[in-house]
Design a protein around this motif. Structure first.
Motif, mmCIF file in Angstrom:
data_model
loop_
_atom_site.group_PDB
_atom_site.id
_atom_site.type_symbol
_atom_site.label_atom_id
_atom_site.label_comp_id
_atom_site.label_asym_id
_atom_site.label_seq_id
_atom_site.Cartn_x
_atom_site.Cartn_y
_atom_site.Cartn_z
ATOM 1 N N GLU A 116 0.840 -1.201 0.000
ATOM 2 C CA GLU A 116 0.000 0.000 0.000
ATOM 3 C C GLU A 116 0.877 1.254 0.000
ATOM 4 N N LYS A 117 1.899 1.239 0.828
ATOM 5 C CA LYS A 117 2.788 2.401 0.904
ATOM 6 C C LYS A 117 3.569 2.590 -0.404
ATOM 7 N N LEU A 118 4.007 1.481 -0.985
ATOM 8 C CA LEU A 118 4.750 1.577 -2.251
ATOM 9 C C LEU A 118 3.838 2.061 -3.372
ATOM 10 N N SER A 119 2.579 1.633 -3.327
ATOM 11 C CA SER A 119 1.621 2.095 -4.327
ATOM 12 C C SER A 119 1.419 3.599 -4.216
ATOM 13 N N ALA A 120 1.314 4.090 -2.983
ATOM 14 C CA ALA A 120 1.126 5.526 -2.769
ATOM 15 C C ALA A 120 2.323 6.322 -3.286
ATOM 16 N N ILE A 220 2.012 -3.430 -8.897
ATOM 17 C CA ILE A 220 1.655 -3.375 -7.474
ATOM 18 C C ILE A 220 0.155 -3.563 -7.303
ATOM 19 N N THR A 221 -0.611 -3.038 -8.237
ATOM 20 C CA THR A 221 -2.062 -3.210 -8.173
ATOM 21 C C THR A 221 -2.428 -4.686 -8.159
ATOM 22 N N ALA A 222 -1.785 -5.461 -9.017
ATOM 23 C CA ALA A 222 -2.056 -6.900 -9.061
ATOM 24 C C ALA A 222 -1.553 -7.588 -7.801
ATOM 25 N N LEU A 223 -0.390 -7.165 -7.309
ATOM 26 C CA LEU A 223 0.169 -7.788 -6.108
ATOM 27 C C LEU A 223 -0.724 -7.545 -4.890
ATOM 28 N N ARG A 224 -1.414 -6.420 -4.877
ATOM 29 C CA ARG A 224 -2.291 -6.110 -3.739
ATOM 30 C C ARG A 224 -3.578 -6.921 -3.794
ATOM 31 N N GLY A 225 -3.890 -7.467 -4.982
ATOM 32 C CA GLY A 225 -5.094 -8.270 -5.114
ATOM 33 C C GLY A 225 -4.841 -9.717 -4.781
ATOM 34 N N ASP A 226 -5.607 -10.583 -5.375
ATOM 35 C CA ASP A 226 -5.482 -12.013 -5.086
ATOM 36 C C ASP A 226 -4.717 -12.752 -6.170
ATOM 37 N N GLY A 227 -4.126 -12.002 -7.094
ATOM 38 C CA GLY A 227 -3.421 -12.654 -8.182
ATOM 39 C C GLY A 227 -2.070 -13.190 -7.747
ATOM 40 N N CYS A 228 -1.359 -13.727 -8.696
ATOM 41 C CA CYS A 228 -0.035 -14.284 -8.444
ATOM 42 C C CYS A 228 0.885 -13.178 -7.946
#
Length: 235
Positions: A116-120, A220-228
């Motif tokens: 979350e912080k890296l996304s911001a 990062i968006t994908a990593l924050r979800g339920d994906g690989c």
């Protein structure tokens, strides 16, 4: 050219000091300015270690630790997963839209809160199986640092491969540079694995070139979800 502010974090014995020295030397051979500073506590294998590199087309007046890097290179997953780092969290001080490169052939190991912080920050995440490439191409883990340099150049063409080659030759070809007794010993171990200096240089360059081709960006968006968590694929 925007100044490159690079923090390398890893463990003792992974060649962070050597990587920083080679990168800084290559920068000067490309006509750029560079400063290099190693930092480590207990000089033993697997203890936390860091190196800092500044590269710019203009004179550089700062020295010492890079507090606000725009590039962070993680040489070992334990920097993230076990906190083996002098800087906590591992991305502390990263500038907005900064770059992180992690040596891993699996999970990046970054928790949801940190994502979350890296996304911001708008950070860009990359992974490279640096140790695996080092073993496959150079037949030694000691070339992991060369693979990390290759990944860096694959993402940001800070220096040229030609200058890196000259820097590797200078480092292992008899130029006097001793950051510590352990660093010098590791240099000697690596050099002893090759019968000729040309072979050592060629193999290390092959490692860098292979890594430059293999480095992978992650969403990062994908990593924050339920994906690989490695490739970012959903479902």
């Amino acid at each position: 050219m925007k100044m490159a502010l690079i923090r390398m974090s890893g463990l003792g014995g992974q060649g962070l000091v050597t990587a920083a020295h080679i990168l800084g030397t290559a920068a000067t051979k490309d006509g750029l300015m560079a400063t290099v500073n190693p930092f480590f506590g207990a000089e033993k294998r697997l203890a936390p270690a860091e190196s800092y590199v500044r590269i710019s087309a203009e004179p550089i007046y700062q020295r010492g630790e890079v507090l606000f890097p725009n590039i962070i290179m993680i040489f070992h997953p334990h920097v993230i997963t076990l906190g083996k780092c002098y800087t906590m969290p591992f991305f502390d001080g990263l500038q907005p839209e900064g770059t992180i490169i992690v040596n891993t052939d699996g999970d990046l190991g970054i928790g949801r809160e940190d994502l979350e912080k890296l996304s911001a920050l708008g950070a860009r995440l990359y992974s490279i199986p640096a140790t695996a490439i080092a073993v496959r191409v150079a037949e030694t883990e000691l070339a992991t640092n060369m693979a990390m340099l290759g990944a860096l150049i694959g993402i940001a063409r800070i220096v040229t491969f030609g200058s890196l080659r000259e820097a590797v030759l200078e480092r292992f070809g008899g130029a006097k540079f001793v950051a510590s007794g352990t660093t010098a010993a590791l240099d000697n171990v690596l050099a002893a694995k090759f019968t000729k200096m040309d072979q050592l240089v060629d193999r290390n360059m092959q490692v860098m070139e292979a890594a430059a081709e293999a480095v992978q960006e992650h969403s990062i968006t994908a990593l924050r979800g339920d994906g690989c968590r490695v490739c970012g694929r959903q479902g």
